[in-house]
Design a protein around this motif. Sequence first.
Motif, PDB file in Angstrom:
ATOM      1  N   ASP A   1       0.884  -1.280   0.071  1.00 47.31           N
ATOM      2  CA  ASP A   1       0.082  -0.002  -0.116  1.00 47.31           C
ATOM      3  C   ASP A   1       0.952   1.466  -0.087  1.00 47.31           C
ATOM      4  OD1 ASP A   1      -2.343  -1.403  -0.075  1.00 47.31           O
ATOM      5  OD2 ASP A   1      -2.399  -1.415   2.341  1.00 47.31           O
ATOM      6  N   TYR A   2       1.797   1.272   0.630  1.00 49.11           N
ATOM      7  CA  TYR A   2       3.058   2.595   0.899  1.00 49.11           C
ATOM      8  C   TYR A   2       3.549   2.633  -0.439  1.00 49.11           C
ATOM      9  CZ  TYR A   2       5.923   5.661   2.851  1.00 49.11           C
ATOM     10  OH  TYR A   2       7.229   6.777   3.129  1.00 49.11           O
ATOM     11  N   GLN A   3       3.767   1.472  -1.160  1.00 49.48           N
ATOM     12  CA  GLN A   3       4.509   1.550  -2.532  1.00 49.48           C
ATOM     13  C   GLN A   3       3.703   2.118  -3.328  1.00 49.48           C
ATOM     14  OE1 GLN A   3       5.744  -2.251  -3.876  1.00 49.48           O
ATOM     15  NE2 GLN A   3       6.668  -1.410  -5.701  1.00 49.48           N
ATOM     16  N   ILE A   4       2.430   1.868  -3.432  1.00 49.12           N
ATOM     17  CA  ILE A   4       1.306   2.284  -4.397  1.00 49.12           C
ATOM     18  C   ILE A   4       1.260   3.726  -4.099  1.00 49.12           C
ATOM     19  CG2 ILE A   4      -0.985   1.859  -5.158  1.00 49.12           C
ATOM     20  CD1 ILE A   4      -0.544  -0.993  -4.582  1.00 49.12           C
ATOM     21  N   THR A   5       0.696   3.980  -2.714  1.00 46.18           N
ATOM     22  CA  THR A   5       0.473   5.371  -2.619  1.00 46.18           C
ATOM     23  C   THR A   5       1.565   6.336  -2.795  1.00 46.18           C
ATOM     24  OG1 THR A   5      -0.870   4.564  -0.515  1.00 46.18           O
ATOM     25  CG2 THR A   5      -0.242   6.839  -0.514  1.00 46.18           C
ATOM     26  N   ASN A   6       3.018   6.132  -2.782  1.00 44.24           N
ATOM     27  CA  ASN A   6       3.866   6.829  -2.782  1.00 44.24           C
ATOM     28  C   ASN A   6       4.617   6.681  -4.152  1.00 44.24           C
ATOM     29  OD1 ASN A   6       4.341   8.381  -0.329  1.00 44.24           O
ATOM     30  ND2 ASN A   6       4.225   6.362   0.537  1.00 44.24           N
ATOM     31  N   ASP A   7       4.109   5.809  -5.087  1.00 47.25           N
ATOM     32  CA  ASP A   7       4.480   5.732  -6.525  1.00 47.25           C
ATOM     33  C   ASP A   7       5.587   5.228  -6.537  1.00 47.25           C
ATOM     34  OD1 ASP A   7       3.579   5.639  -9.115  1.00 47.25           O
ATOM     35  OD2 ASP A   7       4.300   7.263  -9.584  1.00 47.25           O
ATOM     36  N   PHE A   8       6.064   4.182  -5.771  1.00 53.47           N
ATOM     37  CA  PHE A   8       7.460   3.519  -5.742  1.00 53.47           C
ATOM     38  C   PHE A   8       7.555   2.430  -6.736  1.00 53.47           C
ATOM     39  CE2 PHE A   8       7.889   5.457  -1.531  1.00 53.47           C
ATOM     40  CZ  PHE A   8       8.924   6.240  -1.836  1.00 53.47           C
TER      41      PHE A   8
END
Length: 120
Positions: A3-10
């Motif tokens: 979720d953090y990866q998707i939210t921050n576009d990594f």
Amino acid sequence: MEDYQITNDFSTISETLDAISQEHKELKKYNRNLQYISHTVATQVIETISNELNRIRLGTNNADRNTQILIELLQGFLQMQNIEHTMTTDIHKPVFLTDAESLVQEKITMMKQRKDSIRT
């Protein structure tokens, strides 16, 4: 973590972990700075209050000592004069006592005004 990866576009998990790690380091550094500032302010406040309380204590001790000296002098004078009884101020308050009280009150007021004007 995804979720953090998707939210921050990594694009990769590795990039996400690096970002989380970096944020954690910055937050830890920020918290240490806050603790240092809090400790420094608390130390300054304690030192200032301690100094002021010490000045008050010394002034009070000096006033107590002077009062005790006056009591001893008065007692010695009364014994030398063989005075067994005294007239208290609730029976009769002499003019000189009223004058002395007024003078002391004026001095206290003047000192307070001088002290207040220095603070501002």
